[in-house]
Scaffold this motif. Sequence first.
Motif, short mmCIF file in Angstrom:
data_model
loop_
_atom_site.label_atom_id
_atom_site.label_comp_id
_atom_site.label_asym_id
_atom_site.label_seq_id
_atom_site.Cartn_x
_atom_site.Cartn_y
_atom_site.Cartn_z
N ALA A 162 3.99 14.52 -10.98
CA ALA A 162 4.46 14.73 -12.35
C ALA A 162 3.37 15.43 -13.17
CB ALA A 162 4.81 13.38 -12.97
N GLU A 163 2.15 14.95 -12.96
CA GLU A 163 1.04 15.52 -13.73
C GLU A 163 0.88 17.01 -13.39
OE1 GLU A 163 -2.50 12.96 -13.55
OE2 GLU A 163 -3.63 14.80 -13.82
N LEU A 164 0.95 17.22 -12.06
CA LEU A 164 0.78 18.61 -11.62
C LEU A 164 1.90 19.50 -12.18
CD1 LEU A 164 -0.36 18.13 -7.92
CD2 LEU A 164 -1.70 19.00 -9.84
N ASN A 165 3.11 18.95 -12.16
CA ASN A 165 4.25 19.70 -12.71
C ASN A 165 4.01 20.03 -14.19
OD1 ASN A 165 5.63 19.90 -10.40
ND2 ASN A 165 6.92 18.11 -10.74
N LEU A 213 0.84 -1.20 0.00
CA LEU A 213 0.00 0.00 0.00
C LEU A 213 0.87 1.26 0.00
CD1 LEU A 213 -2.87 -0.94 2.45
CD2 LEU A 213 -2.95 -0.69 -0.03
N ALA A 214 1.97 1.19 0.80
CA ALA A 214 2.87 2.35 0.85
C ALA A 214 3.47 2.59 -0.53
CB ALA A 214 3.96 2.09 1.89
N GLY A 215 3.89 1.47 -1.19
CA GLY A 215 4.49 1.59 -2.53
C GLY A 215 3.50 2.20 -3.51
N GLU A 216 2.27 1.65 -3.47
CA GLU A 216 1.24 2.14 -4.41
C GLU A 216 0.98 3.62 -4.18
OE1 GLU A 216 -2.25 -0.18 -4.04
OE2 GLU A 216 -1.41 -1.86 -5.21
N ALA A 217 0.89 3.98 -2.90
CA ALA A 217 0.62 5.39 -2.58
C ALA A 217 1.76 6.28 -3.11
CB ALA A 217 0.49 5.54 -1.07
N ASP A 218 2.98 5.74 -2.96
CA ASP A 218 4.16 6.48 -3.44
C ASP A 218 4.06 6.74 -4.94
OD1 ASP A 218 6.13 7.46 -1.83
OD2 ASP A 218 7.68 6.14 -2.72
N VAL A 219 3.77 5.60 -5.65
CA VAL A 219 3.68 5.70 -7.11
C VAL A 219 2.61 6.73 -7.49
CG1 VAL A 219 3.01 4.44 -9.17
CG2 VAL A 219 4.57 3.39 -7.51
N LYS A 220 1.47 6.63 -6.84
CA LYS A 220 0.35 7.53 -7.17
C LYS A 220 0.74 8.98 -6.93
CE LYS A 220 -3.95 4.99 -6.64
NZ LYS A 220 -4.85 4.53 -5.60
N ARG A 221 1.43 9.13 -5.76
CA ARG A 221 1.82 10.49 -5.41
C ARG A 221 2.78 11.07 -6.46
NH1 ARG A 221 5.84 12.15 -2.27
NH2 ARG A 221 6.33 10.01 -1.75
N LYS A 222 3.74 10.17 -6.85
CA LYS A 222 4.73 10.64 -7.84
C LYS A 222 4.03 11.00 -9.15
CE LYS A 222 9.08 8.91 -6.25
NZ LYS A 222 9.60 7.60 -5.85
N ALA A 223 3.10 10.13 -9.57
CA ALA A 223 2.38 10.39 -10.83
C ALA A 223 1.62 11.70 -10.74
CB ALA A 223 1.41 9.23 -11.08
#
Lengths: 251, 182
Positions: free
Chosen positions: B125-128, B112-122
Amino acid sequence: MAAENAIDPIHQFNIVPLSGDHVGALTFTNASLFMVIVVAAISLVMVFGTSSKALVPGRLQSLAEMSYEFVASTVRGSAGHEGMRFFPFVFSLFMFVLFSNLIGLIPYTFTVTSQIIVTFAFAALVIGTVIVYGVMRHGSHFLHLFVPSGVSPILMPFIVLIEVISFVSRPISLSVRLFANMLAGHITLKVFGGFVTLMLGAGALTGIASILPLAAIVLLTAFELLVAFLQAYVFAILTCVYLNDAIHPGH
Amino acid sequence: MAEALAQTTGTQVPAGAPHEGGAFPPFDATTFSSQLVWLAITFGALYYLMSKVALPRVAGILETRQAKISGDLDAATAMQAKAAEAGAAYDKTLADAKARAQATAQQMRDKLAGEADVKRKALEAELNAKLDAAEKQVSAMKAQAMTNVGAIATEAASAIVAQITGRTPDAAQISAAIAKNG
């Protein structure tokens, strides 16, 4: 007649044929009858009582098992493990004497063991067994029974004489002990019983006092029960001791 | 009756006296043969019954009971060992299950932590990207606005010049002047 029976303390030892009036070798007498009753009573306990072979014993089977273990431990204790070959013999002797003594305590019965010929026959049977087995097993070595080891040669003749006398007196003491105990006990009971009937017949005051010999009879009967068991036990254990001599004659 | 009474009073006092009318019964030799014969018969029968039937049977009963008792005791001991074994197995299973549950929970947490990380990164990136795009748009609009400002200034300048001088100025000259000052 009934009054005479109650008073005469010797009458109970009379041997009377159940048919006819002459006592021959095969005559079935009251003594024979009670021998048969004794054997029947023992068989009731030992054969009928154990017929169910129950894992959890009933009353008769418990009695049979207790008798078995009692005599077995007596034989094993005084004649060793080898003495167990005589176990059926000692057991039969013990039970026959015990049941004769106990049945004889019931009023109007006959006591088989109050006859010297019966007790002497048993004693002779025991000593005969000892001699025959001792000679068969050890041959002349059996005579070492009379020659204890470690006695100086000067004393030896006397020691041998004493040992022979003690061996010969065994059947006598064995038979007379049982016979005399039974005879004396039954005579005493009968005499006290005679006192009771006499005192009851003699008047009101002595009639009341007759409670004393009556109480004595009660106590004596209890005592005779003890003697009946004790004499059977003594007979059995002495048989074991003598048989032990036949098994191990070297003292 | 009177005779009997007289007899009893006579025999009662000497209790151990010899029985009248014959020998003392136990020493009466005439009865010996009968007693011996019947004793031999009855005792022989008793010995046979005891040694062949009763005693082996009792011995068998006692042996069977002994065997049964020791057998039962052995069985009880075995059962106890089995129960202890089952207890140990149960404890082990419980410990295993606990460890597995902990491992699963840990794994889940990591996942779950990994998934949350990935989502956060995505999302970042999108926001950037969106930020970049917005910035670009802003700068483009700024540039456009600046060009529009130039056109308005040209127009205003030509209008002003026309008002003052009364003649229509050359558009190219005005644009160049504005670009030079602007």
